[in-house]
Design an enzyme around this catalytic site. Structure first.
Site, PDB file in Angstrom:
ATOM      1  N   ASP A  31       1.025  -0.901  -0.138  1.00 63.05           N
ATOM      2  CA  ASP A  31      -0.492  -0.331   0.378  1.00 63.05           C
ATOM      3  C   ASP A  31       0.688   0.817   0.351  1.00 63.05           C
ATOM      4  O   ASP A  31       2.205   1.074   0.479  1.00 63.05           O
ATOM      5  CB  ASP A  31      -0.854   0.406   1.289  1.00 63.05           C
ATOM      6  CG  ASP A  31      -2.174   0.797   1.139  1.00 63.05           C
ATOM      7  OD1 ASP A  31      -2.886   1.016   0.720  1.00 63.05           O
ATOM      8  OD2 ASP A  31      -1.969   1.975   0.663  1.00 63.05           O
ATOM      9  N   PHE A 156     -17.297 -10.912  -3.751  1.00 63.36           N
ATOM     10  CA  PHE A 156     -18.464 -10.520  -3.435  1.00 63.36           C
ATOM     11  C   PHE A 156     -17.900 -10.204  -2.204  1.00 63.36           C
ATOM     12  O   PHE A 156     -19.738 -10.159  -1.359  1.00 63.36           O
ATOM     13  CB  PHE A 156     -19.607 -11.153  -4.280  1.00 63.36           C
ATOM     14  CG  PHE A 156     -18.900 -11.475  -5.867  1.00 63.36           C
ATOM     15  CD1 PHE A 156     -20.490 -10.819  -6.353  1.00 63.36           C
ATOM     16  CD2 PHE A 156     -18.521 -12.780  -5.909  1.00 63.36           C
ATOM     17  CE1 PHE A 156     -19.952 -10.165  -7.384  1.00 63.36           C
ATOM     18  CE2 PHE A 156     -18.236 -12.293  -7.274  1.00 63.36           C
ATOM     19  CZ  PHE A 156     -19.641 -11.416  -7.920  1.00 63.36           C
ATOM     20  N   LYS A 211     -20.687  -8.486 -11.688  1.00 65.25           N
ATOM     21  CA  LYS A 211     -19.493  -8.110 -10.421  1.00 65.25           C
ATOM     22  C   LYS A 211     -20.923  -6.187 -10.397  1.00 65.25           C
ATOM     23  O   LYS A 211     -21.927  -5.966  -9.322  1.00 65.25           O
ATOM     24  CB  LYS A 211     -18.228  -7.178  -9.868  1.00 65.25           C
ATOM     25  CG  LYS A 211     -18.305  -6.206  -9.328  1.00 65.25           C
ATOM     26  CD  LYS A 211     -18.481  -6.760  -7.207  1.00 65.25           C
ATOM     27  CE  LYS A 211     -18.407  -5.707  -6.830  1.00 65.25           C
ATOM     28  NZ  LYS A 211     -18.024  -6.766  -5.189  1.00 65.25           N
ATOM     29  N   LEU A 257     -34.785  -7.901   1.779  1.00 65.48           N
ATOM     30  CA  LEU A 257     -36.141  -7.769   1.690  1.00 65.48           C
ATOM     31  C   LEU A 257     -36.096  -6.850   2.729  1.00 65.48           C
ATOM     32  O   LEU A 257     -37.585  -6.681   3.341  1.00 65.48           O
ATOM     33  CB  LEU A 257     -36.800  -8.494   1.191  1.00 65.48           C
ATOM     34  CG  LEU A 257     -37.079  -8.822  -0.140  1.00 65.48           C
ATOM     35  CD1 LEU A 257     -37.930 -10.304  -0.110  1.00 65.48           C
ATOM     36  CD2 LEU A 257     -37.060  -8.139  -0.566  1.00 65.48           C
ATOM     37  N   CYS A 267     -19.994   0.661  -1.393  1.00 67.41           N
ATOM     38  CA  CYS A 267     -20.469  -0.261  -3.027  1.00 67.41           C
ATOM     39  C   CYS A 267     -21.842   0.320  -4.259  1.00 67.41           C
ATOM     40  O   CYS A 267     -21.672   0.542  -5.109  1.00 67.41           O
ATOM     41  CB  CYS A 267     -20.386  -1.379  -2.968  1.00 67.41           C
ATOM     42  SG  CYS A 267     -18.694  -1.878  -2.024  1.00 67.41           S
ATOM     43  N   LYS A 330     -23.852  -0.026   7.709  1.00 66.19           N
ATOM     44  CA  LYS A 330     -24.587  -1.236   8.294  1.00 66.19           C
ATOM     45  C   LYS A 330     -23.594  -1.548   9.632  1.00 66.19           C
ATOM     46  O   LYS A 330     -22.907  -1.226  10.202  1.00 66.19           O
ATOM     47  CB  LYS A 330     -24.893  -1.690   7.730  1.00 66.19           C
ATOM     48  CG  LYS A 330     -22.873  -2.820   7.299  1.00 66.19           C
ATOM     49  CD  LYS A 330     -23.508  -3.608   6.176  1.00 66.19           C
ATOM     50  CE  LYS A 330     -22.077  -4.664   5.676  1.00 66.19           C
ATOM     51  NZ  LYS A 330     -22.430  -6.194   5.210  1.00 66.19           N
TER      52      LYS A 330
HETATM   53  C1  UGA Z   1     -22.522  -5.607  -0.847  1.00 65.16           C
HETATM   54  C2  UGA Z   1     -22.610  -6.633  -1.868  1.00 65.16           C
HETATM   55  O1  UGA Z   1     -24.089  -7.016  -0.537  1.00 65.16           O
HETATM   56  C3  UGA Z   1     -21.278  -7.537  -1.704  1.00 65.16           C
HETATM   57  O2  UGA Z   1     -21.498  -9.165  -2.289  1.00 65.16           O
HETATM   58  C4  UGA Z   1     -20.397  -6.629  -2.570  1.00 65.16           C
HETATM   59  O3  UGA Z   1     -18.990  -7.953  -2.645  1.00 65.16           O
HETATM   60  C5  UGA Z   1     -20.081  -5.442  -1.809  1.00 65.16           C
HETATM   61  O4  UGA Z   1     -20.970  -4.486  -2.225  1.00 65.16           O
HETATM   62  C6  UGA Z   1     -18.887  -4.897  -2.929  1.00 65.16           C
HETATM   63  O5  UGA Z   1     -19.066  -4.487  -3.720  1.00 65.16           O
HETATM   64  O6  UGA Z   1     -17.523  -4.142  -2.650  1.00 65.16           O
HETATM   65  P1  UGA Z   1     -21.836  -4.245   1.621  1.00 65.16           P
HETATM   66  O7  UGA Z   1     -21.544  -2.834   0.839  1.00 65.16           O
HETATM   67  O8  UGA Z   1     -20.721  -4.466   2.557  1.00 65.16           O
HETATM   68  O9  UGA Z   1     -21.970  -5.070   0.220  1.00 65.16           O
HETATM   69  O10 UGA Z   1     -22.688  -4.478   2.202  1.00 65.16           O
HETATM   70  P2  UGA Z   1     -25.149  -4.220   2.841  1.00 65.16           P
HETATM   71  O11 UGA Z   1     -24.335  -5.791   3.114  1.00 65.16           O
HETATM   72  O12 UGA Z   1     -24.460  -5.565   0.706  1.00 65.16           O
HETATM   73  O13 UGA Z   1     -25.526  -3.730   2.296  1.00 65.16           O
HETATM   74  C7  UGA Z   1     -25.549  -2.242   1.471  1.00 65.16           C
HETATM   75  C8  UGA Z   1     -26.223  -1.296   1.855  1.00 65.16           C
HETATM   76  O14 UGA Z   1     -27.527  -1.727   2.162  1.00 65.16           O
HETATM   77  C9  UGA Z   1     -26.506  -0.594   3.570  1.00 65.16           C
HETATM   78  O15 UGA Z   1     -26.759   0.265   3.810  1.00 65.16           O
HETATM   79  C10 UGA Z   1     -27.430  -2.327   4.219  1.00 65.16           C
HETATM   80  O16 UGA Z   1     -28.232  -0.956   5.421  1.00 65.16           O
HETATM   81  C11 UGA Z   1     -28.801  -2.019   3.166  1.00 65.16           C
HETATM   82  N1  UGA Z   1     -29.435  -3.071   2.621  1.00 65.16           N
HETATM   83  C12 UGA Z   1     -29.401  -4.361   2.563  1.00 65.16           C
HETATM   84  C13 UGA Z   1     -30.667  -2.841   2.755  1.00 65.16           C
HETATM   85  O17 UGA Z   1     -31.317  -1.219   3.406  1.00 65.16           O
HETATM   86  N2  UGA Z   1     -31.622  -3.675   2.922  1.00 65.16           N
HETATM   87  C14 UGA Z   1     -31.258  -5.169   3.184  1.00 65.16           C
HETATM   88  O18 UGA Z   1     -31.987  -5.731   3.043  1.00 65.16           O
HETATM   89  C15 UGA Z   1     -30.327  -4.911   2.950  1.00 65.16           C
END
Ligand code: UGA
Length: 456
Positions: A31, A156, A211, A257, A267, A330
């Site tokens: 890095d 992912f 992706k 959901l 992301c 989150k």
């Molecule tokens: C997301 C994808 O889920 C991963 O598969 C991917 O690798 C990653 O982006 C990336 O591109 O690096 P991440 O951003 O860590 O992962 O978090 P998520 O768990 O997907 O949540 C994203 C957002 O959606 C959060 O703000 C969460 O609170 C929100 N969310 C998620 C909801 O509001 N409702 C849901 O049912 C699920």
């Protein structure tokens, strides 16, 4: 044994490097951030990610994992080099490829034998092909006899569950242009193949697009359920039951959901914008993804308006104290990038409210990254402290520990008892709901909503 290099020690690069070292590979992580590398050499993770500290210590102790700021060293040490640097959004929504380009330049400069360059960063479709042509001409220009091959291997993993996702991914996607590159990457991931994890081998462009398409689809799913939640409120329905009923259809699935204040993080906001940009450049308007982005913006605004309209006198929140629980986008992460909490805090403090916040992990980052909001925020050491003399609590992130607070003490210490549960953590909890003027998301079955003026 194949030697591995990782360029970029953010969430993806660091977790990936630590996991490959755990599988027995010799891994060099590089890095440009001196401070980060110094801390990592001492076994200190610069990010909060459950399970990562243990893997780092294990890798450093066994000698399988090493850290450097030298691009020459990482290139020299490694047969396979993963590029896992950031691709932030530019003002127009397109992906900023500056850091990926810098990594590619270093590889071309220091390569002295065959290398496989694997792009883990999320990249606009066509970028891997462009890099392959760049390496081909750089090597040809130098008259050397080796080959630098490019592969796409999107990641992912989810923040907060990054280590377990990397140890046991849902699938391994490999995009290559040659059988040699495909075989090499399959050997790197042989542990996953032995564990029965599905592999998909395809061309560079498809791997790159998988992706973006996957993240955008999930963003669409969240925006869809959020939109249904707003409608449910108007027609007397309950979004938790609707999501449950929809999710029983295995074609829909119950995942993603969960209605809330809108998606955030590093992301979904970035990747949906970038895909729309790729669409525009390719002459394809992506209406569905654009609608998800617009609905997400509306969702954040709706949460803000609801709190503000309930607590304000004549549009102003002067004299109101609001406790905001959860800054991270989150739970189980300290990441506050694109977090809906930012928009809500900005809006409430803009109308004159005093904001007291508590987040188990996100506060350090907020102190550092929110200089504009910091003058109007008071950071607290606990949920309890933030609620003292507050008019309302706003739950922005569903941290498990929020379930275990002493609600009696908290409600007793507040000036007025409003609870805006933007994550529906307590939608089914009659005891908690009973103590407050409770506002969930998407619950139209409870129409007894008061404003602060009516409650007093
Ligand atoms: C997301 C994808 O889920 C991963 O598969 C991917 O690798 C990653 O982006 C990336 O591109 O690096 P991440 O951003 O860590 O992962 O978090 P998520 O768990 O997907 O949540 C994203 C957002 O959606 C959060 O703000 C969460 O609170 C929100 N969310 C998620 C909801 O509001 N409702 C849901 O049912 C699920």
């Amino acid at each position: 044994m194949i030697t591995i290099g990782i360029i970029g020690t953010g969430y993806v690069g660091l977790v990936h490097g630590a996991v490959l070292a755990h599988y027995g590979f010799q891994v060099t992580c590089m890095d440009v951030d001196d401070y980060k590398i110094t801390r990592l050499r001492e076994g200190e993770s610069p990010i909060y990610e459950p399970g990562l500290d243990k893997l780092l210590k294990e890798g450093l102790q066994s000698g399988a994992l090493s850290f450097t700021t030298s691009a020459e060293q990482v290139v020299h040490n490694s047969d396979v080099i993963f590029i896992a640097v950031g691709t932030p959004s530019k003002m127009d929504g397109s992906a900023d490829l500056r850091y990926v380009r810098e990594a590619a330049l270093s590889i071309a400069q220091y390569a002295d034998r065959d290398k496989l360059v694997v792009l883990k960063s999320t990249l606009p479709v066509g970028t891997c092909g462009t890099f392959q042509r760049y390496f081909d001409s750089a090597v040809a220009g130098s008259g050397a006899a080796y080959r630098i091959e490019v592969a796409s291997n999107p990641e992912f993993l989810r923040q907060g569950q990054a280590v377990s996702d990397a140890l046991s991914p849902s699938r391994v996607i490999i995009g290559t242009e040659s059988e040699h590159a495909e075989r090499l990457l399959q050997s790197v991931y042989s542990v996953h193949a032995d564990a029965g994890i599905p592999f998909l081998c395809t061309n560079l462009e498809s791997a790159e697009m998988i992706k973006y398409a996957a993240n955008s689809f999930l963003a669409v799913k969240i925006s869809f359920i959020n939109e249904m939640a707003l409608l449910a409120e108007k027609v007397g329905a309950n979004i938790s039951h609707i999501a449950q009923g929809m999710g029983m259809d295995e074609r829909i699935s119950p995942h993603f959901l969960q209605a809330g204040p809108g998606y955030g993080g590093s992301c979904f906001p970035k990747d949906t914008q970038a895909l729309v940009d790729v669409g525009r450049r390719s002459g394809e308007e992506l209406y569905v993804v654009q609608a998800a982005i617009a609905a997400n913006k509306k969702q954040k605004q709706t949460m803000l308006d609801r709190i503000s309209e309930t607590l304000s006198y004549g549009g102003s929140l002067k004299g109101r104290t609001i406790a905001v629980w959860g800054l991270a986008f989150k739970p189980d992460t300290d990441d506050i990038r694109e977090t809906p909490s930012y928009d809500v805090i900005q809006g409430l403090s803009g109308k004159g409210a005093a904001i007291r916040v508590y987040c188990p992990q996100g506060m350090k980052q907020a102190v550092r990254l929110w200089p504009d909001l910091n003058p109007s925020i008071e950071y607290c050491i606990s949920e309890e402290e933030s609620a003292i003399q507050a008019d309302a609590i706003v739950i922005m992130t569903e941290w498990e520990q929020f379930r275990r607070v002493d609600w009696n003490a908290i409600a007793g210490s507040m000036r007025s008892s409003f609870l805006f549960d933007c994550r529906n953590m307590f939608g089914q909890d009659k005891a908690v709901r009973g103590r407050f003027h409770y506002y969930g998301v998407g619950d139209g079955s409870d129409r007894r909503h008061y404003t602060l003026r009516e409650a007093q």
